[in-house]
Design an enzyme around this catalytic site. Structure first.
Site, short mmCIF file in Angstrom:
data_model
loop_
_atom_site.label_atom_id
_atom_site.label_comp_id
_atom_site.label_asym_id
_atom_site.label_seq_id
_atom_site.Cartn_x
_atom_site.Cartn_y
_atom_site.Cartn_z
N GLY A 20 0.78 -1.25 0.00
CA GLY A 20 0.00 0.00 0.00
C GLY A 20 0.80 1.28 0.00
N MET A 40 -3.96 -7.51 -6.58
CA MET A 40 -3.36 -8.64 -7.28
C MET A 40 -4.36 -9.68 -7.81
SD MET A 40 -0.32 -7.67 -7.37
CE MET A 40 0.62 -9.07 -7.97
N HIS A 87 0.98 0.84 -13.12
CA HIS A 87 1.77 -0.32 -13.52
C HIS A 87 3.25 0.08 -13.57
CE1 HIS A 87 2.78 -4.07 -15.46
NE2 HIS A 87 3.49 -3.38 -16.33
N ASP A 108 -3.12 -4.82 -18.21
CA ASP A 108 -2.17 -3.72 -18.33
C ASP A 108 -2.32 -2.99 -19.67
OD1 ASP A 108 -1.21 -4.31 -15.79
OD2 ASP A 108 0.22 -5.75 -16.58
C1 GRF Z 1 3.47 -1.07 -7.46
O1 GRF Z 1 4.73 -1.29 -8.00
C2 GRF Z 1 2.45 -0.86 -8.55
O2 GRF Z 1 2.97 -0.24 -9.67
C3 GRF Z 1 2.04 -2.27 -8.89
O3 GRF Z 1 2.03 -2.96 -7.66
C4 GRF Z 1 2.93 -2.32 -6.76
C5 GRF Z 1 2.13 -1.97 -5.54
O4 GRF Z 1 2.94 -1.43 -4.52
N1 GRF Z 1 0.77 -2.29 -9.56
P1 GRF Z 1 2.26 -0.75 -3.27
O5 GRF Z 1 1.34 -1.80 -2.65
O6 GRF Z 1 1.51 0.44 -3.73
O7 GRF Z 1 3.39 -0.40 -2.35
#
Ligand code: GRF
Length: 216
Positions: free
Chosen positions: A14, A92, A111, A147
């Site tokens: 997050g 995810m 992304h 994506d």
């Molecule tokens: C990030 O690198 C984002 O680009 C990808 O997943 C990761 C999430 O990181 N979709 P976080 O949970 O925001 O730290």
């Protein structure tokens, strides 16, 4: 003026959520987070939301018989919270065409690559292996293909001699934390319009400088 109501979908750390929380802490920021929704009860991002006094919901994909009922439950939670724009931030689970269509042009993702290069996972490793000179991140509207979708903004970082996957990931992440709030701001200000599957942005005050890598 009313601020745009965001729903942020997470599964883990997050840090992008945190960047949005920090941006929205400024009352002048044109969006606010109405709900943080996680499909995992132990996502660190939920703690960040609670600390900021933001409503949270856990909708676990395991609690449902199939994807449609899981996504229906997420949509209900988001709509009950009055969410107007859904921001995927390290969420995810692959979303079905139904969900993507339901939230058409109201659903964005960040992304960690300069799309359309390197969709999917392991983007930093693949960028290093390919030998590109720039890597970065993209915020885009979500379409059914993974994506994929109209690009709202990108941030590029140069790849440096001796770079490692971790060093590069850190450098990109720092830019993600700038880019995501900026993209949300532009949308909330009504400055982003999708025309022929391309995002058009109005009222850009300055043009960015070109960058060479290697520099000379
Ligand atoms: C990030 O690198 C984002 O680009 C990808 O997943 C990761 C999430 O990181 N979709 P976080 O949970 O925001 O730290």
């Amino acid at each position: 003026m009313a601020r745009l109501k965001l729903g942020v979908l997470i599964s883990g750390r997050g840090s992008n959520l945190q960047a949005l929380i920090d941006a929205a802490a400024d009352p002048a920021f044109p969006a606010e987070i109405a709900l943080v929704l996680s499909n995992k009860a132990d996502a660190l991002g939920l703690e960040r939301a609670r600390k900021a006094g933001i409503a949270t919901a856990i909708v676990s994909h395991r609690g449902f018989a199939d994807k449609p009922t899981f996504e229906q439950a997420m949509t209900e939670a988001l709509e009950t919270a009055g969410v107007e724009l859904v921001c995927l931030a390290g969420f995810m689970r692959l979303l079905s065409p139904w969900f993507v269509e339901h939230w058409h042009d109201r659903l964005i993702n960040i992304h960690p690559s300069l799309l359309p290069a390197f969709p999917g996972l392991d983007t930093h490793r693949r960028a290093l292996e390919t030998g590109v000179r720039f890597h970065g991140c993209t915020v885009h509207y979500v379409r059914a293909a993974m994506d994929n979708g109209p690009i709202i903004g990108q941030a590029a970082v140069p790849i440096l001699p001796g770079d490692t996957e971790d060093a590069l990931a850190d450098r990109v992440l720092t830019q993600e934390h700038r880019l995501y709030p900026l993209a949300v701001k532009l949308i909330a200000e009504g400055r982003v319009r999708v025309v022929d599957e391309r995002a058009e942005i109005t009222g850009q005050p300055t043009a960015p400088e070109p960058v060479l890598n290697p520099p000379g």
